[in-house]
Design an enzyme around this catalytic site. Structure first.
Site, short mmCIF file in Angstrom:
data_model
loop_
_atom_site.label_atom_id
_atom_site.label_comp_id
_atom_site.label_asym_id
_atom_site.label_seq_id
_atom_site.Cartn_x
_atom_site.Cartn_y
_atom_site.Cartn_z
N GLU A 205 0.80 -1.23 0.00
CA GLU A 205 0.00 0.00 0.00
C GLU A 205 0.83 1.28 0.00
O GLU A 205 0.94 1.99 1.00
CB GLU A 205 -0.96 0.01 1.19
CG GLU A 205 -1.97 -1.10 1.16
CD GLU A 205 -3.00 -1.03 2.27
OE1 GLU A 205 -3.98 -1.78 2.21
OE2 GLU A 205 -2.82 -0.21 3.21
N GLU A 393 -5.47 -8.53 0.84
CA GLU A 393 -6.15 -8.15 2.09
C GLU A 393 -7.62 -7.86 1.77
O GLU A 393 -7.94 -7.24 0.77
CB GLU A 393 -5.56 -6.89 2.72
CG GLU A 393 -4.20 -7.05 3.36
CD GLU A 393 -3.69 -5.78 4.02
OE1 GLU A 393 -4.55 -4.94 4.43
OE2 GLU A 393 -2.48 -5.60 4.12
#
Length: 487
Positions: A205, A393
């Site tokens: 991320e 995720e």
């Protein structure tokens, strides 16, 4: 898994003209009757589909200053008054550093055979570069040996936000010093664990440790820099991604694969009609130009550069040769999405705000949009050409989930999980190469600026006693994995 070559700029902006999966079949929900070989909701997931759980070093290991580990930016940030809920620190977290063997035994008992974890950079190089901490390498050798003993396959993320504070003191992600340090760290780690790890993820991320760490200041290190500086942090992160790919190719050994995990912006068409689907795809391309668009175009695109103007990052010759190295898969962290419809008065699209009463988790940013799994993976495949996608995720954060009579009845999480798995099942049926799903998170842990208040785990952790209690959602997910069906 199949390697791919990044799409170049002309191809990227011709995404709408890519050989597309039939809109009608993609838009339609799989029916209960189908031709042979077509997935339906009664069908199992493909035999090679990977089911896993995930966690990150800074969030569960604890032992923040043990065995030579250096200070991370989160160790420092958490001690700044007002930055983290209740002043919580990651000093102990889930004490996984001392309890990993029992944690892996619990994983195995639930049937979880694949685990995405991260390595703590400051545990390997306490100062970011410089002297190597052999005790850090030794710890992960013990950890991987325990995983092997319990029949669990590691998927390892090289960087999941815990930058050594010593590097931050030298500029952090604003400086190329961090790029050079990461190259050394990546080489060291891949060399050390090539015999134990075959699945590698470079970074987790980018937007969270760049924009939110250096722009808004809500995450470590908590800085608020100019747009020009923030864009430079993105660029340095992209260079580190390239170094991670290079390290795996050079030192990973036979069978090693590598990819990036990105929390891309996900658009969901308000109606599954050609006009709204085209609008949502246009939004997706624009929103993801700085990371995925740049990697796959092999440069910052003209549209992106026009948008940022004088705030464009400085690029050196050869940077994009590294940034655009081919990878084996794309990991997507997808939690929510933005509804988009066809624009008016010549606009390509219109993004719609969520109403105040739109359902969400206790994490205020986490609006419940299960279709984001379908559209995020579909658009990634269509726009960037990936032939292997993984949800690295997906999960939901809630507060106050007490253990009552030995149980945590988190039906809300079970429903979240089920609805999102249905969308994963649906997109596979449509022909998108989604190859796996990692649930976030295996256990309640240190949820960054939300401290220990916010729980994402399917295993409850009592942070005072360190007692682990599988929640109802853990039992549900275990049954899904066992049967390979949505129950």
């Amino acid at each position: 898994m199949t390697s791919f070559r990044p799409l170049r700029r002309r191809q990227l902006f011709a995404a709408a003209a890519l050989p597309a999966l039939a809109t009608a079949s993609l838009a339609a929900t799989p029916q209960r009757r189908s031709a042979p070989g077509v997935l339906t909701y009664e069908s199992p997931f493909p035999a090679d589909f990977v089911f896993g759980v995930a966690a990150a070093s800074a969030q569960l290991e604890g032992a923040a200053f043990e065995d030579g580990k250096g200070e991370s930016v989160w160790d420092r940030f958490s001690r700044i008054p007002g930055k983290v809920h209740n002043g919580d620190t990651p000093d102990v977290a889930c004490d996984h550093y001392h309890r990993f063997d029992e944690d892996f035994a619990l994983m195995a008992s639930l049937g979880f055979k694949t685990y995405r974890l991260s390595i703590a950079w400051p545990r390997i190089y306490p100062n970011g570069d410089g002297a190597l901490n052999q005790k850090g390498l030794d710890f992960y050798h013990r950890l991987f040996a325990s995983m092997k003993k319990h029949g669990i396959e590691p998927w390892v993320t090289l960087f999941h936000w815990d930058l050594p504070q010593a590097l931050e003191d030298r500029g952090g992600w604003t400086s190329r010093v961090t790029v050079d340090a990461f190259a050394k760290y990546a080489d060291t780690v891949v060399k050390a664990f090539a015999g134990e790890v075959k699945h590698w993820i470079t970074l987790n991320e980018i937007v969270c440790f760049t924009l939110f760490g250096y722009g808004t200041g809500g995450k470590a290190p908590g800085r608020k820099e100019s747009a020009k500086v923030v864009n430079q942090t993105y660029h340095h992160a992209l260079l580190c991604h390239g170094h991670g790919v290079r390290a795996v190719r050079k030192f990973g050994g036979a069978g090693a694969v590598v990819g990036l995990t990105d929390n891309c912006g996900v658009s969901v068409p308000v109606t599954e009609t050609p006009a709204d689907i085209a609008a949502a795809k246009a939004w997706f391309v624009d929103r993801n130009a700085q990371v995925l668009g740049a990697i796959h175009a092999g440069k910052y695109t003209a549209n992106f550069l026009a948008h940022v103007g004088a705030d464009a990052p400085d690029v050196r010759p050869g940077d994009f040769d590294l940034i655009s190295l081919p990878t084996d898969f794309l990991g997507l962290n997808i939690y929510s999405g933005t509804y988009v419809r066809a624009g008016k008065n010549g606009a390509a699209y219109e993004a719609l705000p969520h109403p105040v009463n739109y359902p969400r988790a206790d994490s205020t940013w986490l609006r419940l949009v299960p279709q984001s799994i379908y559209w995020g993976t579909r658009f990634s495949h269509e726009v960037y050409g990936h032939q292997a996608l993984y949800i690295t995720e997906n999960g939901c954060g809630y507060d106050e989930e007490p253990v009552v009579n030995g149980e945590v009845l988190d039906l809300h999480r079970r429903d979240y999980l089920r609805s999102h798995l249905r969308e994963a099942h649906r997109v596979i049926a449509a022909g998108v190469p989604l190859k796996g799903y990692f649930l976030w998170s295996f256990i309640d842990n240190y949820e960054w600026e939300d401290g220990y208040q916010r729980r994402f785990g399917i295993v409850h952790c009592d942070f005072k006693t360190q007692v682990r209690t599988p929640k109802l959602s853990a039992r549900y997910y275990a049954d899904v994995i066992k049967t390979r069906k949505i129950l």
